[in-house]
Design a protein around this motif. Structure first.
Motif, PDB file in Angstrom:
ATOM      1  N   GLU A 147      -3.733  -3.501 -10.756  1.00  7.75           N
ATOM      2  CA  GLU A 147      -3.740  -3.058  -9.360  1.00  7.75           C
ATOM      3  C   GLU A 147      -4.643  -1.861  -9.082  1.00  7.75           C
ATOM      4  O   GLU A 147      -4.987  -1.601  -7.929  1.00  7.75           O
ATOM      5  CB  GLU A 147      -2.315  -2.698  -8.926  1.00  7.75           C
ATOM      6  CG  GLU A 147      -1.345  -3.848  -8.913  1.00  7.75           C
ATOM      7  CD  GLU A 147      -0.031  -3.449  -8.273  1.00  7.75           C
ATOM      8  OE1 GLU A 147      -0.021  -3.144  -7.078  1.00  7.75           O
ATOM      9  OE2 GLU A 147       0.991  -3.453  -8.988  1.00  7.75           O
ATOM     10  N   TYR A 234     -11.521  11.169   0.235  1.00  3.18           N
ATOM     11  CA  TYR A 234     -10.386  10.595   0.937  1.00  3.18           C
ATOM     12  C   TYR A 234      -9.131  11.435   0.720  1.00  3.18           C
ATOM     13  O   TYR A 234      -8.925  11.968  -0.373  1.00  3.18           O
ATOM     14  CB  TYR A 234     -10.117   9.182   0.431  1.00  3.18           C
ATOM     15  CG  TYR A 234     -11.180   8.190   0.807  1.00  3.18           C
ATOM     16  CD1 TYR A 234     -11.315   7.749   2.120  1.00  3.18           C
ATOM     17  CD2 TYR A 234     -12.046   7.673  -0.158  1.00  3.18           C
ATOM     18  CE1 TYR A 234     -12.298   6.824   2.465  1.00  3.18           C
ATOM     19  CE2 TYR A 234     -13.014   6.746   0.182  1.00  3.18           C
ATOM     20  CZ  TYR A 234     -13.135   6.322   1.498  1.00  3.18           C
ATOM     21  OH  TYR A 234     -14.100   5.422   1.845  1.00  3.18           O
ATOM     22  N   THR A 238      -3.172   9.013   0.833  1.00  6.43           N
ATOM     23  CA  THR A 238      -3.321   7.646   1.344  1.00  6.43           C
ATOM     24  C   THR A 238      -4.277   6.800   0.508  1.00  6.43           C
ATOM     25  O   THR A 238      -4.369   5.589   0.722  1.00  6.43           O
ATOM     26  CB  THR A 238      -3.837   7.661   2.799  1.00  6.43           C
ATOM     27  OG1 THR A 238      -5.093   8.371   2.850  1.00  6.43           O
ATOM     28  CG2 THR A 238      -2.837   8.334   3.725  1.00  6.43           C
ATOM     29  N   THR A 241      -2.549   3.710  -1.507  1.00 11.35           N
ATOM     30  CA  THR A 241      -1.635   2.790  -0.835  1.00 11.35           C
ATOM     31  C   THR A 241      -2.085   1.342  -1.030  1.00 11.35           C
ATOM     32  O   THR A 241      -3.235   1.064  -1.378  1.00 11.35           O
ATOM     33  CB  THR A 241      -1.568   3.092   0.666  1.00 11.35           C
ATOM     34  OG1 THR A 241      -2.874   2.882   1.234  1.00 11.35           O
ATOM     35  CG2 THR A 241      -1.131   4.533   0.926  1.00 11.35           C
ATOM     36  N   ALA A 242      -1.170   0.422  -0.776  1.00 14.03           N
ATOM     37  CA  ALA A 242      -1.482  -1.010  -0.913  1.00 14.03           C
ATOM     38  C   ALA A 242      -2.613  -1.420   0.019  1.00 14.03           C
ATOM     39  O   ALA A 242      -3.388  -2.328  -0.302  1.00 14.03           O
ATOM     40  CB  ALA A 242      -0.230  -1.839  -0.633  1.00 14.03           C
ATOM     41  N   HIS A 243      -2.738  -0.774   1.149  1.00 11.92           N
ATOM     42  CA  HIS A 243      -3.813  -1.091   2.090  1.00 11.92           C
ATOM     43  C   HIS A 243      -5.164  -0.593   1.578  1.00 11.92           C
ATOM     44  O   HIS A 243      -6.195  -1.257   1.755  1.00 11.92           O
ATOM     45  CB  HIS A 243      -3.506  -0.460   3.454  1.00 11.92           C
ATOM     46  CG  HIS A 243      -4.598  -0.658   4.457  1.00 11.92           C
ATOM     47  ND1 HIS A 243      -4.821  -1.860   5.087  1.00 11.92           N
ATOM     48  CD2 HIS A 243      -5.550   0.202   4.925  1.00 11.92           C
ATOM     49  CE1 HIS A 243      -5.846  -1.741   5.921  1.00 11.92           C
ATOM     50  NE2 HIS A 243      -6.305  -0.501   5.838  1.00 11.92           N
ATOM     51  N   ALA A 244      -5.168   0.565   0.918  1.00  7.94           N
ATOM     52  CA  ALA A 244      -6.429   1.176   0.493  1.00  7.94           C
ATOM     53  C   ALA A 244      -6.962   0.609  -0.816  1.00  7.94           C
ATOM     54  O   ALA A 244      -8.175   0.478  -0.997  1.00  7.94           O
ATOM     55  CB  ALA A 244      -6.258   2.688   0.370  1.00  7.94           C
ATOM     56  N   ARG A 245      -6.089   0.259  -1.734  1.00  8.14           N
ATOM     57  CA  ARG A 245      -6.535  -0.108  -3.086  1.00  8.14           C
ATOM     58  C   ARG A 245      -7.544  -1.263  -3.134  1.00  8.14           C
ATOM     59  O   ARG A 245      -8.478  -1.222  -3.950  1.00  8.14           O
ATOM     60  CB  ARG A 245      -5.341  -0.423  -3.982  1.00  8.14           C
ATOM     61  CG  ARG A 245      -4.480   0.793  -4.298  1.00  8.14           C
ATOM     62  CD  ARG A 245      -3.553   0.535  -5.473  1.00  8.14           C
ATOM     63  NE  ARG A 245      -2.650  -0.579  -5.288  1.00  8.14           N
ATOM     64  CZ  ARG A 245      -1.456  -0.516  -4.710  1.00  8.14           C
ATOM     65  NH1 ARG A 245      -1.023   0.644  -4.230  1.00  8.14           N
ATOM     66  NH2 ARG A 245      -0.691  -1.588  -4.620  1.00  8.14           N
ATOM     67  N   PRO A 246      -7.425  -2.281  -2.301  1.00  6.43           N
ATOM     68  CA  PRO A 246      -8.408  -3.374  -2.381  1.00  6.43           C
ATOM     69  C   PRO A 246      -9.813  -3.001  -1.908  1.00  6.43           C
ATOM     70  O   PRO A 246     -10.750  -3.783  -2.095  1.00  6.43           O
ATOM     71  CB  PRO A 246      -7.804  -4.452  -1.459  1.00  6.43           C
ATOM     72  CG  PRO A 246      -6.360  -4.122  -1.344  1.00  6.43           C
ATOM     73  CD  PRO A 246      -6.310  -2.634  -1.404  1.00  6.43           C
ATOM     74  N   THR A 247      -9.978  -1.809  -1.335  1.00  7.46           N
ATOM     75  CA  THR A 247     -11.281  -1.442  -0.779  1.00  7.46           C
ATOM     76  C   THR A 247     -12.207  -0.787  -1.803  1.00  7.46           C
ATOM     77  O   THR A 247     -13.345  -0.467  -1.470  1.00  7.46           O
ATOM     78  CB  THR A 247     -11.114  -0.491   0.422  1.00  7.46           C
ATOM     79  OG1 THR A 247     -10.571   0.764  -0.025  1.00  7.46           O
ATOM     80  CG2 THR A 247     -10.182  -1.091   1.468  1.00  7.46           C
TER      81      THR A 247
END
Length: 322
Positions: A147, A234, A238, A241-247
């Motif tokens: 992850e 950054y 934040t 977070t699950a939203h940020a990690r794929p970026t």
């Protein structure tokens, strides 16, 4: 083929090595252990004379390059007298990897306090491996899981000293080594790096500290000028977070706990320590010697298994690029 070092003999290294063999003998990455064969219990053990013998042995027994300890290790009670054997196992694995006899090495955890008492001059594995198998750049620690990948710019030092040592150049150096490793070892053609801020809210335009504007932001600009896809700084609260990690493909963090807390929270069992910037492949479980549970038969091999699997993948990627 991979070599696994003994690590601290009073810790859980031998136990998790045996459990890893049980889990991987029917098709996982093959490995052999550099250790005292007489202290490995619970699984069939077969002594080998060279790395080349390990592949044939692995399906039926744990292959061991027998390197006897000066006296039997006592679980939970580390001794300075075994420090020489611990370091010799690391040196032997490095030599085998540099000679091309193995694809890479995996290191069981060491007890740094014991090695220091024996005169070991390095803070840990990473710096020692840099001396043995360096490439002209500083060795860099990465913690990797399915992850998240994180790289701390400063590692084993007090937080005040770590912050005082931060410079744009230090951040750029670690990010460049990370970028190169993501391409060569992880097979990522165009890596994306996210750089963490130092202060809350990444300094909030200077109202919560000047370091993000004076040190971190210039480093990001320098990286982009080098053609590296780096963004930031950054806000650290934040970034993971699950939203940020794929970026992003890896997060460049500024101190030890900023990097290790999120990855250990997300995947303590599956986290792997990878040393970047070496001429060889090296991984390690993302945990310590666990002296408190050594000898009790309850240690989990999950992180070691993950380290063996990742070392095999990295070695395969290196071979393909070569």
């Amino acid at each position: 083929m991979l070599a696994l070092t003994m690590g601290e003999p009073a810790g859980i290294g031998a136990e998790i090595a045996a459990k890893a063999w049980l889990a991987l003998r029917d098709g996982g990455p093959a490995f052999f252990l550099i250790d005292d064969a007489d202290r490995i219990g619970g699984v069939p053990v077969e002594r080998i004379a060279s790395a080349g013998e390990a592949a044939a042995v692995f399906p039926r027994a744990l292959p061991v390059l027998h390197r006897p300890l000066p006296f039997p290790a006592v679980p939970g009670q580390p001794s300075v007298a075994t420090a020489g054997a611990v370091l010799a196992a690391i040196e032997e694995a490095v030599a085998l990897a540099k000679a091309g006899e193995i694809g890479g090495m995996v290191t069981n955890p060491i007890q740094k306090s014991v090695l220091t008492a024996a005169g070991f001059p390095h803070p840990g594995h990473t710096e020692f491996l840099g001396e043995l198998a360096g490439t002209g750049v500083p060795p860099v620690m990465m913690l990797a899981s399915s992850e998240l990948r994180v790289v701390p710019v400063t590692v084993h030092e007090p937080l005040a000293r770590a912050i005082a040592r931060l410079t744009p150049e230090l951040i750029v150096e670690h990010a460049r080594i990370t970028h190169a490793a993501l391409v060569r070892d992880f097979g990522i053609a165009a890596p994306r790096l996210a750089v963490a801020g130092l202060n809350p809210h990444a300094g909030e335009a200077g109202t919560l500290g000047h370091e993000d504007q004076a040190i971190v932001a210039p480093a990001v600009r320098m990286l982009r000028d080098l053609g590296i896809d780096a963004t930031g700084p950054y806000p650290p609260d934040t970034l993971f977070t699950a939203h940020a990690r794929p970026t992003y493909d890896a997060a460049i963090c500024l101190y030890h706990d900023q990097a290790l807390i999120p990855i250990k929270t997300l995947d303590m069992a599956g986290g792997v320590n990878v040393t970047l910037g070496l001429s060889i492949v090296r991984t390690s479980p993302d945990h310590g010697t666990a002296l408190d549970i050594a000898g009790k038969g309850v240690a989990s091999p999950d992180s070691l298994i993950a380290a063996l699997r990742l070392a095999s993948q990295l070695a395969d990627n290196r071979r393909k690029r070569a």
